[in-house]
Design a protein around this motif. Sequence first.
Motif, short mmCIF file in Angstrom:
data_model
loop_
_atom_site.label_atom_id
_atom_site.label_comp_id
_atom_site.label_asym_id
_atom_site.label_seq_id
_atom_site.Cartn_x
_atom_site.Cartn_y
_atom_site.Cartn_z
N SER A 135 0.82 -1.23 0.00
CA SER A 135 0.00 0.00 0.00
C SER A 135 0.85 1.27 0.00
CB SER A 135 -0.96 0.02 1.21
OG SER A 135 -1.84 -1.08 1.16
N ASN A 136 2.05 1.16 -0.52
CA ASN A 136 2.92 2.34 -0.68
C ASN A 136 2.65 2.92 -2.07
OD1 ASN A 136 4.88 4.27 -0.53
ND2 ASN A 136 6.61 2.85 -0.34
N PHE A 137 1.49 3.56 -2.21
CA PHE A 137 1.00 3.92 -3.54
C PHE A 137 1.77 5.06 -4.18
CE2 PHE A 137 -2.73 2.06 -1.33
CZ PHE A 137 -2.84 0.92 -2.11
N ASP A 138 2.25 6.00 -3.39
CA ASP A 138 3.04 7.10 -3.97
C ASP A 138 4.31 6.56 -4.63
OD1 ASP A 138 1.22 9.03 -3.19
OD2 ASP A 138 2.20 9.40 -1.27
N SER A 139 4.97 5.65 -3.94
CA SER A 139 6.17 5.05 -4.51
C SER A 139 5.83 4.17 -5.71
CB SER A 139 6.90 4.22 -3.45
OG SER A 139 7.33 5.04 -2.39
N ALA A 140 4.71 3.46 -5.62
CA ALA A 140 4.29 2.61 -6.74
C ALA A 140 4.04 3.45 -7.98
CB ALA A 140 3.03 1.83 -6.35
N ILE A 141 3.45 4.62 -7.80
CA ILE A 141 3.18 5.51 -8.94
C ILE A 141 4.49 5.89 -9.62
CG2 ILE A 141 2.43 7.84 -9.56
CD1 ILE A 141 0.24 7.52 -7.40
N ARG A 142 5.50 6.25 -8.82
CA ARG A 142 6.79 6.63 -9.40
C ARG A 142 7.44 5.45 -10.13
NH1 ARG A 142 6.90 9.87 -4.63
NH2 ARG A 142 7.88 8.22 -3.39
N SER A 143 7.32 4.26 -9.54
CA SER A 143 7.91 3.09 -10.19
C SER A 143 7.21 2.76 -11.49
CB SER A 143 7.86 1.89 -9.24
OG SER A 143 8.65 2.11 -8.09
N LEU A 144 5.89 2.81 -11.49
CA LEU A 144 5.12 2.49 -12.70
C LEU A 144 5.36 3.52 -13.80
CD1 LEU A 144 1.79 1.41 -10.95
CD2 LEU A 144 3.33 -0.09 -12.24
#
Length: 291
Positions: free
Chosen positions: A45-54
């Motif tokens: 649920s680390n969505f901010d980081s997931a957005i950057r990775s995606l």
Amino acid sequence: MRYVLLLLLGLTLIGCASNDEKDAIAADSGEQEIYDRAQGQLRSSNFDSAIRSLQALESRYPFGKYAEQAQLELIYAHYQAYEREAAVEAADRFIRLHPGHPNVDYAYYMKGLSAYNVNTDFFDRFLPTDAAERDINPAKEAFAEFNQLVTRFPDSPYAPDARARMVYLRNVLARHEIIVANYYFRRGAYMAAVNRGRYVVEHFQRTPAVPDGLAVMAQGYILLGMNDLAQDTIDVLARNFPDYPNLDEDGNFDSVYTLDGLQRNWLNKLTFGLFFPPEPPQFDTRRMYAE
């Protein structure tokens, strides 16, 4: 106190810098590595980081095997991060780029969810408000998106939930019309109130707001002196909703204003109409007729 605030600010900046360093993606990171990294961030649920990775995955490997999947998961990540406008934009982009994708129905579904929640934030989960009293445009947009989904992909696994949400949204839109009509009564705009009530009756049939729509019409016609239309509307209300609170046992309309005139309270009569005037009519029986 000032030093405490400066210390907290410094710790916050250090924490942000540490997170940025932790989330930094090496220049030589491979497609699989970045994708796995994004999956782990989504699971935690680390969505901010997931957005950057995606976003990094798509920009570095726009034609890679995970590019389309990254675009889909970016919609979800934006939605979960309460970036609803960004989620709508990401869904729009996916639909535009991949109209024939086997999972494009998911993009329509997420676009509907995001459109409806575009004006909400994290705190709305704990401080709920009446959806019918908020800006109604997101509800209209969400309804349109869900309608596209169920029309184009009736067998989609997301279609049943979309249909259920459409029922809810129709109820919200209908209730909004009644809320506006009640406001018009307070402002003395009786014809405008009648028009709102009629709109509910004509366009939102089979919603819990219909009996209130009829009551609004009846009350508005009475206030406008259109007694024949008022009586016709009261007859329809009594025939279809005989237990409506503003109807007596004989089917007569019982409100602040009836066909017999203004129903003044005893305090108003005692002060010869100078004080304690009757409240403007307000109609809200949603709990009584909720499905």
